[in-house]
Design an enzyme around this catalytic site. Structure first.
Site, PDB file in Angstrom:
ATOM      1  N   LYS A  94       0.824  -1.208   0.000  1.00 43.78           N
ATOM      2  CA  LYS A  94       0.000   0.000   0.000  1.00 43.78           C
ATOM      3  C   LYS A  94       0.865   1.267   0.000  1.00 43.78           C
ATOM      4  O   LYS A  94       0.438   2.315  -0.466  1.00 43.78           O
ATOM      5  CB  LYS A  94      -0.936   0.025   1.217  1.00 43.78           C
ATOM      6  CG  LYS A  94      -1.852  -1.186   1.364  1.00 43.78           C
ATOM      7  CD  LYS A  94      -2.871  -1.274   0.251  1.00 43.78           C
ATOM      8  CE  LYS A  94      -4.027  -2.229   0.565  1.00 43.78           C
ATOM      9  NZ  LYS A  94      -3.646  -3.648   0.654  1.00 43.78           N
TER      10      LYS A  94
HETATM   11  C1  LIG Z   1      -4.282  -4.770   0.205  1.00 44.72           C
HETATM   12  C2  LIG Z   1      -3.447  -5.989   0.161  1.00 44.72           C
HETATM   13  C3  LIG Z   1      -3.686  -7.007  -0.772  1.00 44.72           C
HETATM   14  C4  LIG Z   1      -4.838  -6.950  -1.745  1.00 44.72           C
HETATM   15  O1  LIG Z   1      -4.666  -5.952  -2.713  1.00 44.72           O
HETATM   16  P1  LIG Z   1      -5.941  -5.422  -3.532  1.00 44.72           P
HETATM   17  O2  LIG Z   1      -5.421  -4.292  -4.335  1.00 44.72           O
HETATM   18  O3  LIG Z   1      -6.944  -5.009  -2.514  1.00 44.72           O
HETATM   19  O4  LIG Z   1      -6.407  -6.579  -4.360  1.00 44.72           O
HETATM   20  C5  LIG Z   1      -2.833  -8.096  -0.798  1.00 44.72           C
HETATM   21  N1  LIG Z   1      -1.811  -8.205   0.085  1.00 44.72           N
HETATM   22  C6  LIG Z   1      -1.557  -7.242   1.007  1.00 44.72           C
HETATM   23  C7  LIG Z   1      -0.440  -7.445   1.953  1.00 44.72           C
HETATM   24  C8  LIG Z   1      -2.356  -6.114   1.074  1.00 44.72           C
HETATM   25  O5  LIG Z   1      -2.093  -5.171   1.989  1.00 44.72           O
END
Ligand SMILES: *Cc1c(COP(=O)(O)O)cnc(C)c1O
Length: 494
Positions: A112
């Site tokens: 993120k």
């Molecule tokens: C948010 C997240 C995901 C999923 O990603 P999306 O864009 O919501 O599909 C997968 N792994 C981690 C560690 C995340 O923080």
């Protein structure tokens, strides 16, 4: 040429990139999509010579056409700097027959950070460009990682405030500690007595409350979103797919134009949608492999063409993927319907009304570039253990869902295409699950002692993100019921 954005539910809407970033969500409840998907402006051989920031500029300028070069470069430089613990920003690691794109070298050690380190800069720049005088209030629902990454990005950013809702029993101990110890003066963090879908639905309802918006407007506030529905998050995520490809090309692992597969551990469908956009831009991609945990609503959708959220919500060891309503899928639905807002809107209405919808055979053809697999809790843990035994490389639970899904894809297809797996979090963030998967007797150890174990076994230093929460003061103690979210927003702004 200026690229405009429209709504997935109404093609009459037209706005600029900066307006779309400021708003987050369209007024009609749809998501912003570019009217046309741009192509990569330079060759892949040219991208090989670029560092991460230059690659980011090259890709992002095609989407954010109303930002000047100076504005965009300044956002990029302030985002991808020493906050990342490696100069490469996104290093690749080869292990167990695949390449891992390590997206977790930012401040909060999850992918993120790739988008949320730049979103506050894009947003404040967009506010200036549009003469917005209001304070921007970021409302965020988190399944664990977005929350802290958004708090870190927006903390003490002038002209903004941020309020994060997380499912109080649905995040990992480290994730929770990271959030409730946040020091930023403009921040608030609230645990909701519900799951992630409840938080996300609650936030969407607050967003679309016109009367509330009017009232807050008078007080000098306006809402925006740091969730992955914001194109200001989606666009920066396209960059690392292009960049990762260019690294393999530079290292002569692949030849120019050779197709690769990407495997993406998926929840809200933002990360894999960015990979799809990279492909549409001209990146040579064979398959996009969508990996789910036991909340396998996407796996079922790709197999059958029916999206059905009417099922039990399962709490897993990969909490950031515990999602039954994948918001960004709406963008793919819109595209495979031939950019048809009516068709999309009727399916989304069905989802809201019945919790499910089914796409037409024509739309199903649009899914041929995707594959979908899922991994059970047992398979996920086994993959962490076997990869460690085989290579000494320790991956987190989310990445392991993708790695286990890839194993299944390989045994079904025998596909020898070079494959990259999006590694979305540091194993330190999920130390308990990771260490029990590696099968050590560690029952009595706390998360910090477990982090020490990961460090010794994997030969990697404990990241500062873990060190800094060890003795930090707990600042945010508020919890609320699902129907109390609106009241918390009003209290935050009063
Ligand atoms: C948010 C997240 C995901 C999923 O990603 P999306 O864009 O919501 O599909 C997968 N792994 C981690 C560690 C995340 O923080």
């Amino acid at each position: 040429m200026e690229l405009k954005y429209t709504s997935t539910r109404d093609n009459r809407i037209r706005c600029t990139a900066s307006e779309a970033i400021l708003k987050g969500l369209c007024d009609d409840g749809g998501l912003f999509v570019p009217v046309e998907l741009p192509k990569l402006p330079v060759s892949l051989a040219d991208i090989c010579t670029m560092d991460y920031r230059e690659c980011a500029y090259t890709v992002m300028k095609e989407f954010l056409t109303d930002f000047t070069e100076e504005e965009l470069r300044s956002c990029i430089e302030r985002a991808y700097d020493e906050k990342f613990d490696t100069k490469d920003i996104v290093p690749l690691r080869q292990a167990g027959g695949a390449f891992y794109i390590e997206l977790f070298h930012g401040k909060t050690i999850a992918f993120k950070d790739m988008a949320l380190s730049i979103l506050p800069h894009l947003m404040t720049t967009a506010a200036k460009k549009n003469n917005v005088k209001n304070e921007i209030v970021i409302l965020t629902a988190t399944s664990g990682d977005t929350g802290k990454a958004a708090l870190a990005g927006f903390a003490d950013v002038e002209g903004t405030r941020i309020l994060v809702f997380y499912p109080k029993d649905g995040v990992s101990p480290i994730q929770k500690l990271q959030m409730v110890t946040e020091k930023g003066k403009n921040t608030r963090v609230i645990g909701v007595d519900g799951n992630f879908d409840d938080c996300q639905t609650g936030v969407k309802a607050i967003f679309s409350d016109k009367e509330l918006a009017l009232r807050l407007g008078k007080k000098g506030y306006q809402f925006s979103s740091a969730n992955s529905i914001n194109i200001g998050r989606l666009v920066p995520q396209i960059v690392y797919y292009v960049y990762a490809y260019s690294r393999l090309l530079k290292d002569k692992v692949i030849s120019d134009g050779e197709k690769v597969n990407f495997v993406v551990p998926t929840g809200n469908f933002g990360n894999i949608l960015a990979a799809y956009y990279a492909k549409m831009m001209g990146l040579p991609v064979k398959k996009l492999i969508c990996a789910s945990n036991e909340n396998k609503v996407l796996f079922d959708f790709f197999r059958t063409g029916e999206y059905d959220r009417n099922r039990e919500f399962i709490l897993t060891s990969s909490p950031s993927m515990d999602i039954l309503i994948s918001s960004n899928l709406e963008r793919l639905i819109y595209h495979i319907a031939g950019n048809d807002p009516e068709k999309n809107a009727s399916l989304m209405a069905a989802l809201k009304r019945d919790g499910k919808y089914e796409i037409s055979p024509f739309m199903k053809e649009g899914l041929t570039g995707f594959e979908a697999y899922y991994a059970s809790e047992k398979e996920t843990a086994e993959k962490i253990g076997s990869l460690y035994e085989e290579s000494g490389y320790i991956i987190d639970t989310h990445t392991a869902v993708a790695a286990a899904a890839y194993d299944k894809y390989l045994s079904d297809t025998g596909d020898e295409t070079v494959t990259l797996i999006a590694s979305t979090a540091s194993p330190f963030k999920f130390a308990g699950s990771v260490m029990s998967a590696i099968n050590r007797n560690l029952e009595e150890k706390n998360e910090f002692e477990l982090a020490q174990e990961i460090s010794s076994l994997g030969g990697v230093k404990i990241p500062p993100a873990i060190e800094e929460i060890k003795n930090a003061e707990i600042i945010h103690k508020t919890e609320c019921k699902i129907d109390g979210m609106m009241e918390e927003v009003e209290r935050f702004l009063s």
